[in-house]
Write an enzyme that holds these catalytic residues in place. Structure first.
Site, PDB file in Angstrom:
ATOM      1  N   ARG A  46      26.740 -13.717  64.872  1.00 36.65           N
ATOM      2  CA  ARG A  46      25.714 -12.681  64.810  1.00 36.65           C
ATOM      3  C   ARG A  46      25.979 -11.704  63.657  1.00 36.65           C
ATOM      4  O   ARG A  46      25.088 -11.023  63.190  1.00 36.65           O
ATOM      5  CB  ARG A  46      25.717 -11.943  66.162  1.00 36.65           C
ATOM      6  CG  ARG A  46      24.448 -11.248  66.509  1.00 36.65           C
ATOM      7  CD  ARG A  46      24.389 -10.907  67.980  1.00 36.65           C
ATOM      8  NE  ARG A  46      25.195  -9.753  68.326  1.00 36.65           N
ATOM      9  CZ  ARG A  46      25.168  -9.161  69.533  1.00 36.65           C
ATOM     10  NH1 ARG A  46      24.387  -9.643  70.491  1.00 36.65           N
ATOM     11  NH2 ARG A  46      25.917  -8.124  69.802  1.00 36.65           N
ATOM     12  N   GLU A  95      31.389   0.233  83.392  1.00 37.20           N
ATOM     13  CA  GLU A  95      31.109  -1.192  83.213  1.00 37.20           C
ATOM     14  C   GLU A  95      32.002  -1.985  84.155  1.00 37.20           C
ATOM     15  O   GLU A  95      33.222  -1.817  84.128  1.00 37.20           O
ATOM     16  CB  GLU A  95      31.472  -1.592  81.776  1.00 37.20           C
ATOM     17  CG  GLU A  95      30.310  -1.796  80.880  1.00 37.20           C
ATOM     18  CD  GLU A  95      30.729  -2.386  79.532  1.00 37.20           C
ATOM     19  OE1 GLU A  95      31.774  -1.999  78.991  1.00 37.20           O
ATOM     20  OE2 GLU A  95      29.979  -3.222  79.032  1.00 37.20           O
ATOM     21  N   GLU A 129      21.349  -6.163  65.763  1.00 42.24           N
ATOM     22  CA  GLU A 129      21.774  -7.468  65.248  1.00 42.24           C
ATOM     23  C   GLU A 129      20.719  -8.495  65.614  1.00 42.24           C
ATOM     24  O   GLU A 129      20.158  -8.460  66.715  1.00 42.24           O
ATOM     25  CB  GLU A 129      23.135  -7.849  65.837  1.00 42.24           C
ATOM     26  CG  GLU A 129      24.245  -6.936  65.321  1.00 42.24           C
ATOM     27  CD  GLU A 129      25.644  -7.403  65.668  1.00 42.24           C
ATOM     28  OE1 GLU A 129      25.836  -7.972  66.762  1.00 42.24           O
ATOM     29  OE2 GLU A 129      26.549  -7.197  64.840  1.00 42.24           O
ATOM     30  N   ASN A 160      34.533 -11.638  74.862  1.00 43.64           N
ATOM     31  CA  ASN A 160      33.653 -12.193  75.907  1.00 43.64           C
ATOM     32  C   ASN A 160      32.680 -13.248  75.397  1.00 43.64           C
ATOM     33  O   ASN A 160      32.304 -14.146  76.138  1.00 43.64           O
ATOM     34  CB  ASN A 160      32.936 -11.070  76.685  1.00 43.64           C
ATOM     35  CG  ASN A 160      32.067 -10.194  75.830  1.00 43.64           C
ATOM     36  OD1 ASN A 160      32.160 -10.196  74.614  1.00 43.64           O
ATOM     37  ND2 ASN A 160      31.203  -9.427  76.471  1.00 43.64           N
ATOM     38  N   GLU A 199      28.017  -2.246  68.247  1.00 44.30           N
ATOM     39  CA  GLU A 199      27.458  -2.876  69.449  1.00 44.30           C
ATOM     40  C   GLU A 199      28.466  -2.621  70.560  1.00 44.30           C
ATOM     41  O   GLU A 199      29.502  -3.280  70.620  1.00 44.30           O
ATOM     42  CB  GLU A 199      27.264  -4.389  69.229  1.00 44.30           C
ATOM     43  CG  GLU A 199      26.257  -4.735  68.146  1.00 44.30           C
ATOM     44  CD  GLU A 199      24.810  -4.466  68.540  1.00 44.30           C
ATOM     45  OE1 GLU A 199      24.548  -4.194  69.728  1.00 44.30           O
ATOM     46  OE2 GLU A 199      23.944  -4.507  67.659  1.00 44.30           O
ATOM     47  N   CYS A 239      28.125  -7.335  77.990  1.00 40.89           N
ATOM     48  CA  CYS A 239      27.632  -5.961  77.805  1.00 40.89           C
ATOM     49  C   CYS A 239      26.240  -5.828  78.409  1.00 40.89           C
ATOM     50  O   CYS A 239      25.823  -4.744  78.782  1.00 40.89           O
ATOM     51  CB  CYS A 239      27.603  -5.621  76.324  1.00 40.89           C
ATOM     52  SG  CYS A 239      26.707  -6.857  75.370  1.00 40.89           S
ATOM     53  N   GLY A 279      32.315  -4.214  70.718  1.00 43.64           N
ATOM     54  CA  GLY A 279      33.409  -4.024  71.666  1.00 43.64           C
ATOM     55  C   GLY A 279      33.130  -2.801  72.522  1.00 43.64           C
ATOM     56  O   GLY A 279      31.976  -2.397  72.683  1.00 43.64           O
TER      57      GLY A 279
END
Ligand code: NAP
Length: 490
Positions: A170, A392, A469, A162, A261, A295, A239
């Site tokens: 990052r 989601e 991060e 995405n 993450e 996210c 992910g």
């Protein structure tokens, strides 16, 4: 040059092979995997399809590069990142076109992501020379404590589709700043931005073997042996929570350091004292950035009863005015979803909500035709337990439900296994602080729809992940702390 010629030139320019030990090479099997344009469903090009032996070669190259890179002066590591930052910034237009072709987001959003991605390199170029340590006197005065920070060692990095560039920089930014060699595996749908970045980092002077890039259609088959091998000391993954859980199990085998993450289910709380226009602006950003495929996307809109109708009306007006189309076309604000499965999931979630009594204010269906387009959608009276509120969405759908008081809003916002981010709109400072403290998430957007910033710590709690991060803590994820007990004589 026509637009089509420019697209082709940008695609032709990207390496399509694996980057291993500073050399671009085909997969050992000779196999390739297609990269598709989600706006048309047509193949853009083919990239190397690595197998487990290629993965092992990449790990061996990173292991061989590790000690030399750790010994490189921090200033030099920082300057590599700084040069790469400048090169990305100079090439933003071509990189944006490439990203839009493989991922679908409109060109303006691709440019914004590339700027965001480059900023991680600028930030960590500065952090490379600020790795500190410590010196202390023991409480009884007899000894001294020396604290040193050293690179964690070889890192395995896995990124999603995405944000094809920013999710990579990052991780790569702090890894380079800390002195870690790495193997990175971008998502199968969007490998091109990462391959372009590999070429840029090589040009910027990153030593051979420090960054190895593996593209593969067999993520599990290629990465699991690397995770279980023992030479890598760190796994950093961005992910889905489902894959993150699996990787944590694999990482337990050799007790790797992990950063996770993972997925989110952000609530967007609008209180009746909020500036409603600012809340709608925030909602557009939090919902529609990346077509909702983020996210951090606002997943559940919870609005206090007295302003719920006005908020829904204003949001539906703004959503209805958005132009949907291929992201390369002028004026397009909403691109396609990533693939047929992503589109099918959005269709399913909206049908489920409607079957349970939700009302469609606007949209509520795919656009039709080629590509994976879904109309910007606002739904009202969405039952709290409907799948739209618990999973989601990853699409341009804003489900609105109503609450009566602060306690109800907080309980609803926290009623999820995720804890990445929540958004709060209120002009009452006491309420703002109470609600920010009460939300179970790693981040809160207070009167803003955007939290991502390279200088701030990004990450979640609960099943949204482990670690942070960016910000001043971002580099710590790639450093080990060593304590030396110093005995004093005399
Ligand atoms: P995904 O299916 O979990 O895939 C992410 C990456 O993991 C891809 O590179 C994928 O490779 C790889 N992968 C899949 N199965 C694997 C396995 N068994 N072993 C090793 N690697 C494996 O997630 P996605 O659909 O790409 O991305 C969307 C998800 O990412 C959402 O849940 C979103 O919330 C989350 N996300 C989180 C953040 C954050 O910072 N918290 C940021 C962005 C996205 P393939 O592409 O080959 O399958």
């Amino acid at each position: 040059m026509t637009d089509c010629d420019r697209e082709q030139a940008v695609l032709d320019d990207v390496p399509k092979d694996l980057l291993i030990g500073g050399r671009w090479r085909a997969a050992a099997s000779g196999r390739t995997v297609p990269v598709e344009d989600p706006a048309t469903g047509k193949a853009l090009c083919e990239v190397a399809d690595a197998g487990p032996e290629d993965g092992m070669d990449a790990l061996a190259a990173a292991a061989a590069a590790q000690d030399g890179f750790a010994a490189m002066p921090p200033r030099e590591r920082g300057e590599i990142l700084r040069r790469a930052y400048e090169m990305i910034t100079e090439r933003v237009d071509d990189l944006a076109l490439l990203m839009t072709c493989e991922m679908g987001k409109p060109l303006a959003e691709s440019r914004a992501e590339i700027t965001y991605a480059a900023e991680f390199f600028r930030w960590f170029a500065e952090e490379a020379v600020r790795i500190d340590g410590g010196y202390a006197v023991s409480p009884n005065g007899a000894n001294r404590f020396l604290l040193m920070k050293q690179p964690v060692g070889v890192c395995l990095l896995i990124t999603p589709w995405n944000f094809p560039l920013a999710m990579g920089t990052r991780k790569i930014g702090p890894a380079v700043a800390a002195g870690c060699a790495m193997v990175i595996k971008p998502a199968t749908q969007t490998p091109l931005s990462m391959l372009a970045l590999g070429a840029i980092l090589a040009e910027a002077g990153l030593p051979d073997g420090v960054l190895n890039i593996i593209t593969t259609s067999d993520a599990g088959g290629v990465m699991e042996p690397l995770i279980r091998d023992g030479r890598a000391r760190k796994l950093s993954f961005t992910g889905s929570t489902a894959v993150g859980r699996k990787l944590l199990e694999q990482a337990a085998d050799k007790v790797l350091r992990t950063s996770m993450e993972l997925g989110g289910n952000a609530s967007f709380l609008v209180f009746d004292d909020a500036d409603l226009d600012a809340a709608v602006d925030g909602a557009m950003l939090a919902k529609m950035r990346n077509m909702g495929e983020a996210c951090t996307a606002a997943n559940r809109f919870l609005v206090q009863r007295p302003v719920a109708e006005a908020f829904a009306t204003k949001l539906a007006e703004r959503m209805g005015a958005l132009q949907v189309g291929r992201g390369t076309e002028d004026g397009v604000q909403v691109g396609p979803l990533i693939d047929a499965a992503g589109l099918a999931k959005v269709v399913e979630l909206v049908s489920d909500a409607v079957a349970h009594g939700a009302g469609v204010r606007i949209g509520g269906e795919p656009l039709g035709g080629p590509g994976h387009f879904y109309r910007p959608t606002v739904l009202t009276d969405v039952p709290r337990q409907s799948r739209l509120n618990t999973e989601e969405i990853f699409g341009p759908v804003a489900p609105i439900s109503v609450f009566d008081d602060e306690a109800e809003a907080l309980a609803a916002a926290n009623a999820t296994e995720f804890g990445l981010v929540n958004y709060v709109f209120t002009d009452d400072v006491n309420r703002a602080l109470r609600v920010c403290e009460g939300l179970d998430s790693g981040m809160v957007g207070l009167n803003t729809g955007l939290v991502s910033n390279p200088a701030a710590p990004f990450g979640g709690v609960k099943q949204s992940g482990l670690g942070r991060e960016g910000g001043s803590v971002g580099i710590e994820e790639f450093l080990e702390l060593k304590y030396v007990a110093v005995g004093l004589r005399g």
